[in-house]
Design an enzyme around this catalytic site. Structure first.
Site, mmCIF file in Angstrom:
data_model
loop_
_atom_site.group_PDB
_atom_site.id
_atom_site.type_symbol
_atom_site.label_atom_id
_atom_site.label_comp_id
_atom_site.label_asym_id
_atom_site.label_seq_id
_atom_site.Cartn_x
_atom_site.Cartn_y
_atom_site.Cartn_z
ATOM 1 C CG ASN A 261 -1.726 1.206 1.409
ATOM 2 O OD1 ASN A 261 -1.823 2.022 0.493
ATOM 3 N ND2 ASN A 261 -2.339 1.362 2.571
ATOM 4 C CD1 TRP A 262 3.234 1.057 -3.095
ATOM 5 C CD2 TRP A 262 3.377 2.425 -4.856
ATOM 6 N NE1 TRP A 262 3.896 0.387 -4.098
ATOM 7 C CE2 TRP A 262 3.997 1.199 -5.187
ATOM 8 C CE3 TRP A 262 3.341 3.434 -5.827
ATOM 9 C CZ2 TRP A 262 4.583 0.965 -6.433
ATOM 10 C CZ3 TRP A 262 3.915 3.209 -7.064
ATOM 11 C CH2 TRP A 262 4.535 1.986 -7.358
ATOM 12 C CE LYS A 263 0.086 3.294 4.793
ATOM 13 N NZ LYS A 263 -0.004 3.400 6.224
ATOM 14 C CG HIS B 53 -5.834 1.539 5.214
ATOM 15 N ND1 HIS B 53 -5.412 2.492 6.115
ATOM 16 C CD2 HIS B 53 -4.785 0.700 5.016
ATOM 17 C CE1 HIS B 53 -4.150 2.229 6.445
ATOM 18 N NE2 HIS B 53 -3.745 1.149 5.796
ATOM 19 C CD GLU C 190 -3.001 5.246 6.873
ATOM 20 O OE1 GLU C 190 -2.963 5.397 5.637
ATOM 21 O OE2 GLU C 190 -2.059 4.746 7.514
ATOM 22 C CD GLU D 243 -3.545 -2.898 7.308
ATOM 23 O OE1 GLU D 243 -2.439 -3.115 6.810
ATOM 24 O OE2 GLU D 243 -4.190 -1.857 7.125
ATOM 25 N N GLY E 135 2.290 2.085 10.733
ATOM 26 C CA GLY E 135 3.175 3.231 10.578
ATOM 27 C C GLY E 135 3.834 3.670 11.871
ATOM 28 C CB SER F 164 5.307 -1.750 11.937
ATOM 29 O OG SER F 164 4.786 -0.457 12.168
ATOM 30 N N GLY G 87 2.807 -1.240 4.308
ATOM 31 C CA GLY G 87 2.855 0.190 4.018
ATOM 32 C C GLY G 87 4.284 0.626 3.742
ATOM 33 N N GLY G 88 4.946 1.139 4.772
ATOM 34 C CA GLY G 88 6.295 1.719 4.624
ATOM 35 C C GLY G 88 7.261 0.858 3.827
HETATM 36 C C1 PEP Z 1 -0.794 -0.104 6.045
HETATM 37 O O1 PEP Z 1 -0.920 1.084 5.851
HETATM 38 O O2 PEP Z 1 -1.653 -0.885 5.621
HETATM 39 C C2 PEP Z 1 0.369 -0.545 6.808
HETATM 40 C C3 PEP Z 1 0.385 -1.767 7.266
HETATM 41 O O3 PEP Z 1 1.377 0.372 7.000
HETATM 42 P P1 PEP Z 1 2.823 0.096 7.671
HETATM 43 O O4 PEP Z 1 3.349 -1.170 7.095
HETATM 44 O O5 PEP Z 1 3.644 1.285 7.294
HETATM 45 O O6 PEP Z 1 2.586 -0.010 9.134
#
Ligand code: PEP
Length: 252
Positions: free
Chosen positions: A9-11, A96, A98, A168, A174, A214, A235-236
């Site tokens: 997920n590049w956000k 998600h 967010e 999640e 994040g 994470s 994500g990251g």
């Molecule tokens: C996400 O946004 O779905 C996610 C898991 O982010 P991160 O890996 O950065 O925690």
């Protein structure tokens, strides 16, 4: 069928050129990706068509990060499920945390989006997970059960067979704080049991349930080793081609 999946997920990161470069870098490393691992990238909407053109002859698949809750019409700034599908995307992330937190997405809205995704031949990657205070006050199983009861458990078995789930925990997204493999496994097992009770043994066995929060190459081996964890929503670490591809190699 239950699949091993690593979805990135590049956000809201990377302009178009940077996005194309990242996709190119991942394509260049695709020979390292084990054959039984399915890899999905979710760039921002405006990159979807261009990135799809780049990956269409590879094993990499494309997902949107969201879609509108309405089918079409006067909804300025929105992007419909059918528009997403027309870019060549096969998946869409829905619900998600967010989106829930910053855009007030409720379970009702999420269910509408899931239905539109299915109607438009997209596989929904449906997210669920508790906030920190809900984990701390012991409410996490109830919170996740309610999210699922209000959304995917309202689908027919046939519709549900297209769904990928992502657990999640919001406190792990994040933040650099990951659920322990035991905490994640405990919730994934709980979710799979709910799927079994609401649908069937086969549905429970066939559903891919991804962990997100994470997740990176240094902790994914332990997470992906768990019986009920079928991969990750990342994500990251999905913004670095080497880390992203490395993650695909950490299934046992
Ligand atoms: C996400 O946004 O779905 C996610 C898991 O982010 P991160 O890996 O950065 O925690």
């Amino acid at each position: 069928m239950r699949q091993k999946i690593v979805a990135g997920n590049w956000k809201m990161n990377n302009d178009l050129n940077q996005g194309l470069e990242l996709a190119e870098a991942i394509i260049n490393l695709q020979h390292e990706i084990p054959e039984d691992v399915h890899v999905i990238m979710a760039p921002p909407f405006i990159h979807l068509a261009d990135i799809h053109r780049k990956v269409k002859d590879t094993r990499l698949k494309i997902s949107a990060q969201n879609c509108a809750e309405e089918e079409k019409g006067a909804f300025t700034g929105e992007v419909s499920a059918s528009m997403v599908r027309s870019t060549g995307s096969e998946y869409v992330i829905i619900g998600h945390s967010e989106r829930r937190a910053y855009y007030n997405e409720t379970d009702d809205v999420i269910l509408k989006k899931i239905n539109l995704a299915l109607k438009n031949d997209l596989y929904p990657i449906v997210c669920c997970g508790e906030k920190l205070e809900q984990r701390e006050n012991g409410q996490y199983f109830n919170v996740v059960r309610e999210q699922l009861e209000n959304t995917i458990f309202k689908l027919s078995s046939e519709e549900f067979s297209k769904v990928i789930l992502a657990y999640e925990p919001v406190w792990a997204i994040g933040t650099g704080k990951t659920a322990t493999p035991e905490e994640a496994q405990e919730m994934h097992q709980f979710i799979r049991k709910l799927v079994k009770d609401n649908f069937s043994d086969n549905a429970a066995e066939d559903t891919s349930i991804l962990y997100g929060g994470s997740c990176k190459p240094s902790n994914s081996t332990e997470l992906f080793k768990q019986d009920d964890i079928d991969g990750g929503l990342i994500g990251g670490a999905s913004l670095k081609s080497k880390d992203f591809v490395e993650l695909t190699k950490t299934f046992s």
